[in-house]
Structures are given as C-alpha cells and as structure tokens.
Motif scaffolding. Structure first.
Motif, PDB file in Angstrom:
ATOM      1  N   GLY A 135       1.003   1.925   4.699  1.00 55.70           N
ATOM      2  CA  GLY A 135      -0.008   1.022   4.147  1.00 55.70           C
ATOM      3  C   GLY A 135       0.641   0.013   3.215  1.00 55.70           C
ATOM      4  O   GLY A 135       1.596  -0.665   3.587  1.00 55.70           O
ATOM      5  N   ASP A 136       0.135  -0.027   1.989  1.00 61.96           N
ATOM      6  CA  ASP A 136       0.675  -1.013   1.044  1.00 61.96           C
ATOM      7  C   ASP A 136       1.686  -0.409   0.073  1.00 61.96           C
ATOM      8  O   ASP A 136       1.950  -0.966  -0.984  1.00 61.96           O
ATOM      9  CB  ASP A 136      -0.476  -1.693   0.278  1.00 61.96           C
ATOM     10  N   GLU A 137       2.235   0.755   0.447  1.00 63.37           N
ATOM     11  CA  GLU A 137       3.268   1.384  -0.385  1.00 63.37           C
ATOM     12  C   GLU A 137       4.526   1.606   0.456  1.00 63.37           C
ATOM     13  O   GLU A 137       4.434   1.833   1.655  1.00 63.37           O
ATOM     14  CB  GLU A 137       2.792   2.741  -0.924  1.00 63.37           C
ATOM     15  N   ALA A 138       5.679   1.513  -0.187  1.00 68.04           N
ATOM     16  CA  ALA A 138       6.936   1.701   0.548  1.00 68.04           C
ATOM     17  C   ALA A 138       7.983   2.364  -0.334  1.00 68.04           C
ATOM     18  O   ALA A 138       7.911   2.314  -1.568  1.00 68.04           O
ATOM     19  CB  ALA A 138       7.444   0.354   1.050  1.00 68.04           C
ATOM     20  N   HIS A 179       5.267  -1.950  -3.783  1.00 62.14           N
ATOM     21  CA  HIS A 179       3.839  -2.100  -3.461  1.00 62.14           C
ATOM     22  C   HIS A 179       3.644  -3.504  -2.899  1.00 62.14           C
ATOM     23  O   HIS A 179       4.270  -4.456  -3.369  1.00 62.14           O
ATOM     24  CB  HIS A 179       2.991  -1.902  -4.719  1.00 62.14           C
ATOM     25  N   ARG A 180       2.766  -3.610  -1.893  1.00 53.00           N
ATOM     26  CA  ARG A 180       2.503  -4.926  -1.325  1.00 53.00           C
ATOM     27  C   ARG A 180       1.356  -5.610  -2.068  1.00 53.00           C
ATOM     28  O   ARG A 180       0.222  -5.111  -2.082  1.00 53.00           O
ATOM     29  CB  ARG A 180       2.134  -4.809   0.159  1.00 53.00           C
ATOM     30  N   PHE A 181       1.668  -6.709  -2.715  1.00 51.25           N
ATOM     31  CA  PHE A 181       0.678  -7.529  -3.404  1.00 51.25           C
ATOM     32  C   PHE A 181       0.275  -8.667  -2.464  1.00 51.25           C
ATOM     33  O   PHE A 181       0.925  -8.885  -1.435  1.00 51.25           O
ATOM     34  CB  PHE A 181       1.274  -8.080  -4.706  1.00 51.25           C
ATOM     35  N   PRO A 182      -0.812  -9.415  -2.811  1.00 55.23           N
ATOM     36  CA  PRO A 182      -1.230 -10.505  -1.920  1.00 55.23           C
ATOM     37  C   PRO A 182      -0.102 -11.492  -1.607  1.00 55.23           C
ATOM     38  O   PRO A 182      -0.055 -12.062  -0.525  1.00 55.23           O
ATOM     39  CB  PRO A 182      -2.352 -11.176  -2.710  1.00 55.23           C
TER      40      PRO A 182
END
Lengths: 224, 133
Positions: free
Chosen positions: B86-89, B101-104
């Motif tokens: 998801g939005d974590e790596a 973390h994936r931000f906009p």
C-alpha cells in the motif's frame, strides 16, 4: 415494469439496502482510516483511494465470507438435522436427501421442472446440490479475498509500525486473520441458533419465516 | 444479489487485492530511488537535500534537521530488498533499513538507521531507528 418490480420486490429491497449500506461503510471507513493515518504521521486518502484499498476490501470480504458460510451450512445441515417446532426445519423422519419421487427428479420430474432435474447422471447430481455448491464457492471465494486483502492491509500496518511484513502463509495462520474470521462466524452461528429456537415460540404474523400465529409451538415445518 | 453478480464482485475483491500487491511491486523502483537519494545526501553531507526527502514528522523530530541528519552516520549502500504494501515501504540497504510512506507528492522517509531488536526480532517488536517520526 411495475409488475417486474413487484414480483422482485424482496430481492430489489435487499439489493438497495446492500448498496446503501456499502456506500455508508465506504464513507465512514474513509473517515476512520484517515483518522488513523494522520495519527501515525501519514497523509489522508480520498474516498476513491480508500474504496480501492486492501483495508476496505478486507473489511467487506470478512463479512461476506461469514454470511455465505452461514447460508451454506444452514442449507446443508437442515438436510440432515431437524428442530422440532421450527418452521425452518423438516419434520421428524424426513431427514436426509429424500426419494427421487419426493424431490421430483429423473423420471419423477414434473412438466415444469428444470431440464437438469429431469436429466440423468452428473447434471442431475450437480443441479440437486447447486444451491449448496454456489454458496460454498461464494464462501471460499470471499474467504480467499479476505486472506489476500487482509495480508495487504496487515503488512501495510506492520510497516507503518516499523515491523516486519509476513507471507500469505504466515498471515492465514496469524491471530489477525483468525480474529477477523471467528468474530464474524460466531455472530452468524448465534443468529441462526436464535432464529431456529425463537421461531418455535414466537410469531411474526404474515412472515413465511414464522409459523402461523395460531400454530402450536410443537408444530414443525409450517410457515405463515 | 444474483449469484453471477456476486461471483463477479467477489472476483473483483480478489483482483483488487492482487492489483494492490501488483502495483506495490511497480512502486518498488520509486521507493528505491527515494531511499538511495536520501542516503546519498545524508552520507555526503547534503543535509538540506536529505531533509527534503524526510516525512514532515520525521524532519520535525530533529532539532536542527540539516545538521543532525548528516551526523547520524547514514551511508549509501547496495539495496538488498524492497517491500511495498500500500502506502508503506521498507528498504534494506547494506547496514541499514529504511521505512518510507507515500505522500501525495511522492515517497518520503519515515524512519532511517533502523535495526531489528537483536533478541526480539520475531516477537512483533518494532525496529529501533536513529531517525523516526
């Protein structure tokens, strides 16, 4: 059109309820997800991002699988087990698959019977169990969806908490997977047991799920 | 809901889950690139650039980000593995583990200089990190 709606009102009503509550879940879920994201120092997501996320998928799938399991087991178990006084049960002595004549299959099929009921061999066997097979497959499919989506959601959370992600095998043997699974199963089984028992002594006038109001408590397999 | 429609929706749920996983692997390159740029900047004394690649909360956790980030001892290294969910790596580099973390506007480093707790690596304890949110 009006007749079509009236003839399918029950299915349409529940379909609309399903869509409305799924939409409500998606809105409430987005808000709850974003509260957690912000608390963990992450960024908010849009509704569209949330409904395509593993977090939403696992929440939906874990409830679906338990509902399909409930119907699958209820359909199968009521073939063999009875409950005296329950409108949902067969009468004593009727346990089992019943004769071909009673079930109107093979040479006993009526003029309006489905083609596969009149057929012989595997088609008759498959059609004779098609409802159970369909519910069983839907249960397994939903449960698989829960495991795959649950793995993605779980690992996302693990990484957010600076912990190691796990494999699919690790996830389906994890407390998270079984907690999600069993908390849904127990509620379904309780609801079925309640329905079976309460319908012996209580009535809902006009409902086919209930006995007629004046039926004796001991009467089995009737509906009002 | 008709059985056919339900099967389609069930398959869509499975597909969503699989696509989430599939997209995750496509994100790997972007994650690796951010991690490498961050470690190079921090390791070569370019604190300003390194701080721009930190998640806002991680940057705020340091009193003077530009000075402190270069004094932690972070070094660029060969990337040994990437996990994206998801939005974590998580990125494994020689001698270091980073969490992103994936931000906009893209991936940012949430934690760096991380090591699994030596005696508790399998008990669900979080990594110990030099820089954290």
């Amino acid at each position: 059109m009006k007749r079509l709606v009236r003839d399918n009102a029950l299915a349409l009503c529940f379909l609309l309820l399903f869509l409305a509550t799924l939409a409500g879940q998606s809105v409430a879920g987005t808000a709850a997800f974003n509260e957690e994201q912000v608390a963990n120092g992450g960024s908010s997501v849009t509704w569209a991002e949330y409904v395509t996320s593993s977090s939403f998928a696992v929440d939906v799938a874990e409830n679906w699988q338990s509902e399909y399991l409930q119907f699958f087991l209820y359909i199968l178990i009521t073939v063999w087990l009875i409950q005296r006084g329950s409108p949902e049960s067969k009468k004593r002595g009727e346990e089992g698959l019943e004769s071909d004549a009673e079930q109107k299959v093979g040479p006993h099929a009526a003029p309006g019977s489905p083609a596969w009921a009149a057929a012989d061999g595997w088609r008759k066997t498959v059609f004779s169990h098609s409802l159970g097979i369909a519910m069983g497959l839907l249960f397994l499919l939903s449960w698989l969806a829960q495991s795959v989506a649950g793995l993605a959601a779980y690992n996302n959370e693990q990484l957010a908490q600076l912990e190691d992600p796990v494999s699919w095998g690790g996830y389906v043997t994890s407390p998270d997977f079984w907690n999600r699974t069993l908390q849904n199963w127990q509620s379904e089984f309780l609801a079925v047991a309640s329905m079976v028992l309460l319908a012996i002594f209580l009535r809902e006038r006009g409902s086919p799920q209930s006995k007629k109001v004046g039926d004796p408590h001991s009467e089995t397999a009737s509906s009002g | 809901m008709g059985i056919r429609a339900t099967v389609v929706v069930c398959l869509a749920l499975v597909a969503t889950a699989l696509i989430t996983t599939g997209c995750a692997s496509a994100e790997g390159t972007s994650v690796t690139s951010t991690a490498e740029r961050f470690l190079s900047a921090a390791g070569e004394g370019r604190g300003g650039q390194a701080c721009l690649l930190l998640a806002p909360e991680a940057a705020r956790s340091l009193d003077d980000c530009e000075k402190q980030i270069v004094s932690v001892g972070l070094r660029a290294g060969v990337v040994r593995g990437v996990d994206v969910w998801g939005d974590e790596a998580r990125v494994w580099v020689d001698g270091d583990t980073l969490f992103l973390h994936r931000f906009p506007d893209g991936w940012r480093v949430r934690a760096a200089g991380c090591e699994p707790r030596p005696d508790q690596s399998h008990t669900g304890q979080p990594y110990e990190c030099e820089v954290n949110t």
